[in-house]
Design an enzyme around this catalytic site. Sequence first.
Site, PDB file in Angstrom:
ATOM      1  N   ARG A   1      19.285  -3.643  13.007  1.00 47.39           N
ATOM      2  CA  ARG A   1      18.934  -3.324  11.613  1.00 47.39           C
ATOM      3  C   ARG A   1      17.509  -3.750  11.305  1.00 47.39           C
ATOM      4  O   ARG A   1      17.029  -4.754  11.811  1.00 47.39           O
ATOM      5  CB  ARG A   1      19.919  -4.016  10.663  1.00 47.39           C
ATOM      6  CG  ARG A   1      21.343  -3.561  10.911  1.00 47.39           C
ATOM      7  CD  ARG A   1      22.331  -4.434  10.188  1.00 47.39           C
ATOM      8  NE  ARG A   1      23.672  -4.236  10.702  1.00 47.39           N
ATOM      9  CZ  ARG A   1      24.554  -3.372  10.190  1.00 47.39           C
ATOM     10  NH1 ARG A   1      24.230  -2.656   9.150  1.00 47.39           N
ATOM     11  NH2 ARG A   1      25.749  -3.249  10.724  1.00 47.39           N
TER      12      ARG A   1
ATOM     13  N   ARG B   1      28.802 -17.478 -17.577  1.00 48.26           N
ATOM     14  CA  ARG B   1      27.957 -16.279 -17.461  1.00 48.26           C
ATOM     15  C   ARG B   1      28.712 -15.019 -17.062  1.00 48.26           C
ATOM     16  O   ARG B   1      28.109 -13.954 -16.941  1.00 48.26           O
ATOM     17  CB  ARG B   1      26.794 -16.555 -16.491  1.00 48.26           C
ATOM     18  CG  ARG B   1      25.837 -17.601 -17.091  1.00 48.26           C
ATOM     19  CD  ARG B   1      24.596 -17.764 -16.267  1.00 48.26           C
ATOM     20  NE  ARG B   1      23.823 -16.535 -16.184  1.00 48.26           N
ATOM     21  CZ  ARG B   1      22.751 -16.381 -15.400  1.00 48.26           C
ATOM     22  NH1 ARG B   1      22.350 -17.379 -14.653  1.00 48.26           N
ATOM     23  NH2 ARG B   1      22.095 -15.248 -15.378  1.00 48.26           N
TER      24      ARG B   1
ATOM     25  N   ARG C   1      15.426 -11.265  -4.261  1.00 50.15           N
ATOM     26  CA  ARG C   1      15.967 -12.589  -3.933  1.00 50.15           C
ATOM     27  C   ARG C   1      14.833 -13.546  -3.612  1.00 50.15           C
ATOM     28  O   ARG C   1      14.088 -13.320  -2.659  1.00 50.15           O
ATOM     29  CB  ARG C   1      16.907 -12.520  -2.723  1.00 50.15           C
ATOM     30  CG  ARG C   1      18.054 -11.562  -2.875  1.00 50.15           C
ATOM     31  CD  ARG C   1      18.926 -11.991  -4.028  1.00 50.15           C
ATOM     32  NE  ARG C   1      20.196 -11.291  -4.022  1.00 50.15           N
ATOM     33  CZ  ARG C   1      21.364 -11.880  -3.843  1.00 50.15           C
ATOM     34  NH1 ARG C   1      21.444 -13.172  -3.649  1.00 50.15           N
ATOM     35  NH2 ARG C   1      22.474 -11.173  -3.886  1.00 50.15           N
TER      36      ARG C   1
ATOM     37  N   PRO D   1      27.949 -20.825  -6.289  1.00 49.98           N
ATOM     38  CA  PRO D   1      28.787 -21.358  -5.195  1.00 49.98           C
ATOM     39  C   PRO D   1      28.789 -20.440  -3.985  1.00 49.98           C
ATOM     40  O   PRO D   1      28.907 -19.229  -4.112  1.00 49.98           O
ATOM     41  CB  PRO D   1      30.181 -21.445  -5.824  1.00 49.98           C
ATOM     42  CG  PRO D   1      30.144 -20.626  -7.057  1.00 49.98           C
ATOM     43  CD  PRO D   1      28.711 -20.493  -7.482  1.00 49.98           C
ATOM     44  N   GLU D   2      28.629 -21.034  -2.818  1.00 49.66           N
ATOM     45  CA  GLU D   2      28.706 -20.287  -1.563  1.00 49.66           C
ATOM     46  C   GLU D   2      29.912 -20.812  -0.781  1.00 49.66           C
ATOM     47  O   GLU D   2      30.713 -21.574  -1.308  1.00 49.66           O
ATOM     48  CB  GLU D   2      27.382 -20.429  -0.794  1.00 49.66           C
ATOM     49  CG  GLU D   2      26.193 -19.916  -1.623  1.00 49.66           C
ATOM     50  CD  GLU D   2      24.855 -19.967  -0.889  1.00 49.66           C
ATOM     51  OE1 GLU D   2      24.844 -19.945   0.346  1.00 49.66           O
ATOM     52  OE2 GLU D   2      23.817 -20.018  -1.575  1.00 49.66           O
TER      53      GLU D   2
ATOM     54  N   LYS E   1      33.596 -15.872  -0.142  1.00 48.06           N
ATOM     55  CA  LYS E   1      33.478 -16.684  -1.360  1.00 48.06           C
ATOM     56  C   LYS E   1      34.661 -16.451  -2.310  1.00 48.06           C
ATOM     57  O   LYS E   1      34.592 -16.814  -3.481  1.00 48.06           O
ATOM     58  CB  LYS E   1      32.166 -16.356  -2.082  1.00 48.06           C
ATOM     59  CG  LYS E   1      30.916 -16.573  -1.233  1.00 48.06           C
ATOM     60  CD  LYS E   1      29.681 -16.214  -2.044  1.00 48.06           C
ATOM     61  CE  LYS E   1      28.500 -15.893  -1.159  1.00 48.06           C
ATOM     62  NZ  LYS E   1      27.381 -15.340  -1.932  1.00 48.06           N
TER      63      LYS E   1
END
Length: 291
Positions: free
Chosen positions: A155, A113, A265, A2-3, A60
């Site tokens: 960055r 999990r 990722r 979930p975001e 979140k």
Amino acid sequence: MPELPEVEVTAENLRRAELRAPIVAVDGQLPCRVFYACSPRTLADDLIGRCIRAISRRGKYLLFDLDDGSTLLMHRGMTGSLRVRDGTAAPDRYVRLTLSFADGRSLDFSDPRLFGRVVFFRRAIDRDRYLAERLGRDALAPISATELRALFGTRRRPIKLLLIDQHLLAGIGNLYADEALWSVRIHPATPGNRVSDSQYAALATAIPAILQASLQRGGTTSAREHLAAEASLPPDQRPLQVYGRVGRPCPRCGTPIARTVLSGRGSYFCPTCQQPCWSSEGPPRTGHAEG
Ligand SMILES: [Zn+2]
């Protein structure tokens, strides 16, 4: 996982459930790693007799403000979910915490999990410090191109990793980062300091728009479900343009979607629409070193 939109939808559903009755029991799994500096036993001492006054979201995180000024904070992690249950229904097998209310209903936090998190704060100041140490500005709040460039533009980390760094912008994960970068044609490995001003302007518009569109749809359940349903949806109504769609045609140009890995990722992108544009100065860094 979930975001921001999915957590906001959860918060909205819980607000609609109107859990206003006093908490009469707290049960949970013991020991369980979702509990941070608390346990079902300590939560029973802190929560029984209290009422939920407000439910909100930061990044979140879900925040349950109680009527004595304390806060119960939850993070759904990868597989966490919240369900309001009537007294007669059975809890599922992955329930880690249950709050029971005087009106006979219960609120279950399930997490197969165990990457979720439950934290309790007696004082708002401690809650705010905890969140400030973890979260940057909320990704749903409007952001100008200048502000976004100030956040990321010095960055050297890939823009994809900057987007999912909760300390910089809170709420975006793998899925919406890939969708936002595809929508504005930025390669996910582009170093933050090599993204152009016009690309930052496009990204500043795309981020809240993509999150808002997902919110309107009720969030994204899972990439797998959407891929299974994709064939039955007209292209303009597909919620996922690129995420999880490796090998499938780019909705814009038809090139098969590719996948690359940045600091572990998986990142989905269109090799034609999202061409690397910094190659004249060598490949970007993909580690966590900050520049
Ligand atoms: Zn394309």
